[in-house]
Motif scaffolding. Structure first.
Motif, mmCIF file in Angstrom:
data_model
loop_
_atom_site.group_PDB
_atom_site.id
_atom_site.type_symbol
_atom_site.label_atom_id
_atom_site.label_comp_id
_atom_site.label_asym_id
_atom_site.label_seq_id
_atom_site.Cartn_x
_atom_site.Cartn_y
_atom_site.Cartn_z
ATOM 1 N N UNK A 199 0.847 -1.187 0.000
ATOM 2 C CA UNK A 199 0.000 0.000 0.000
ATOM 3 C C UNK A 199 0.882 1.236 0.000
ATOM 4 N N UNK A 200 0.773 2.002 -1.068
ATOM 5 C CA UNK A 200 1.504 3.255 -1.189
ATOM 6 C C UNK A 200 0.651 4.384 -0.605
ATOM 7 N N UNK A 201 1.273 5.495 -0.213
ATOM 8 C CA UNK A 201 0.509 6.601 0.359
ATOM 9 C C UNK A 201 -0.593 7.080 -0.582
ATOM 10 N N UNK A 202 -1.796 7.182 -0.056
ATOM 11 C CA UNK A 202 -2.927 7.663 -0.841
ATOM 12 C C UNK A 202 -3.512 6.655 -1.801
ATOM 13 N N UNK A 203 -3.031 5.420 -1.745
ATOM 14 C CA UNK A 203 -3.528 4.398 -2.662
ATOM 15 C C UNK A 203 -4.091 3.217 -1.887
ATOM 16 N N UNK A 204 -4.849 2.409 -2.573
ATOM 17 C CA UNK A 204 -5.439 1.238 -1.957
ATOM 18 C C UNK A 204 -4.447 0.090 -1.846
ATOM 19 N N UNK A 205 -4.890 -0.960 -1.174
ATOM 20 C CA UNK A 205 -4.055 -2.139 -0.999
ATOM 21 C C UNK A 205 -3.938 -2.879 -2.331
ATOM 22 N N UNK A 206 -2.731 -3.209 -2.722
ATOM 23 C CA UNK A 206 -2.479 -3.846 -4.013
ATOM 24 C C UNK A 206 -1.880 -5.227 -3.818
ATOM 25 N N UNK A 207 -2.445 -6.208 -4.497
ATOM 26 C CA UNK A 207 -1.900 -7.556 -4.461
ATOM 27 C C UNK A 207 -0.536 -7.591 -5.135
ATOM 28 N N UNK A 208 0.394 -8.344 -4.547
ATOM 29 C CA UNK A 208 1.733 -8.487 -5.108
ATOM 30 C C UNK A 208 2.002 -9.929 -5.533
ATOM 31 N N UNK A 209 1.858 -10.864 -4.598
ATOM 32 C CA UNK A 209 2.183 -12.265 -4.889
ATOM 33 C C UNK A 209 1.534 -13.146 -3.840
ATOM 34 N N UNK A 210 1.328 -14.420 -4.195
ATOM 35 C CA UNK A 210 0.746 -15.372 -3.256
ATOM 36 C C UNK A 210 1.340 -16.749 -3.491
#
Length: 125
Positions: free
Chosen positions: A39-50
């Motif tokens: 999660x970057x400032x001002x942005x939503x939670x973003x999937x990276x890897x699983x």
């Protein structure tokens, strides 16, 4: 109940590498699928890897495919995220999350049951 603790974040120049770790409190960590989100400032939670419970199956966001590698060592109750060729746009707080279903890999953050506090990754240009 499982507690997750991330480590390994820091400041790195573009093109550099970092390895994040997610340590779990439970010895039956193989019973959980685990993912990394950011999660970057001002942005939503973003999937990276699983990765699934055994670590055999993995899935990546297009933005990190070929640069990041998720892996796990269930004997150490730890999941890793090796990040290479880092870019300034990778700057974010990185969280690991665990799903009680070890076989399901999902990009949906609300499908995960447990979360760590996060570790900051900052990539300078």
């Amino acid at each position: 109940q499982v507690q997750l603790v991330e480590s390994g974040g820091g400041l790195v120049q573009a093109g550099g590498s970092l390895r994040l770790s997610c340590a779990a409190s439970r010895r039956t960590f193989s019973s959980y699928a685990v993912a990394w989100f950011r999660q970057a400032p001002g942005k939503g939670r973003q999937f990276v890897a699983a990765t699934n419970g055994s670590g055999i199956r993995t899935y990546y966001a297009d933005s990190v495919k070929g640069r990041f590698t998720i892996s796990r060592d269930n004997a150490k109750n730890t999941v890793y995220l090796q990040m290479n060729s880092l870019k300034p746009e990778d700057t974010a707080v990185y969280h690991c999350a665990a799903d009680q279903d070890p076989g399901v890999l999902t990009v949906l953050w609300n499908e995960y049951d447990y979360w760590g506090q996060g570790t900051q990754v900052t990539v300078s240009s």
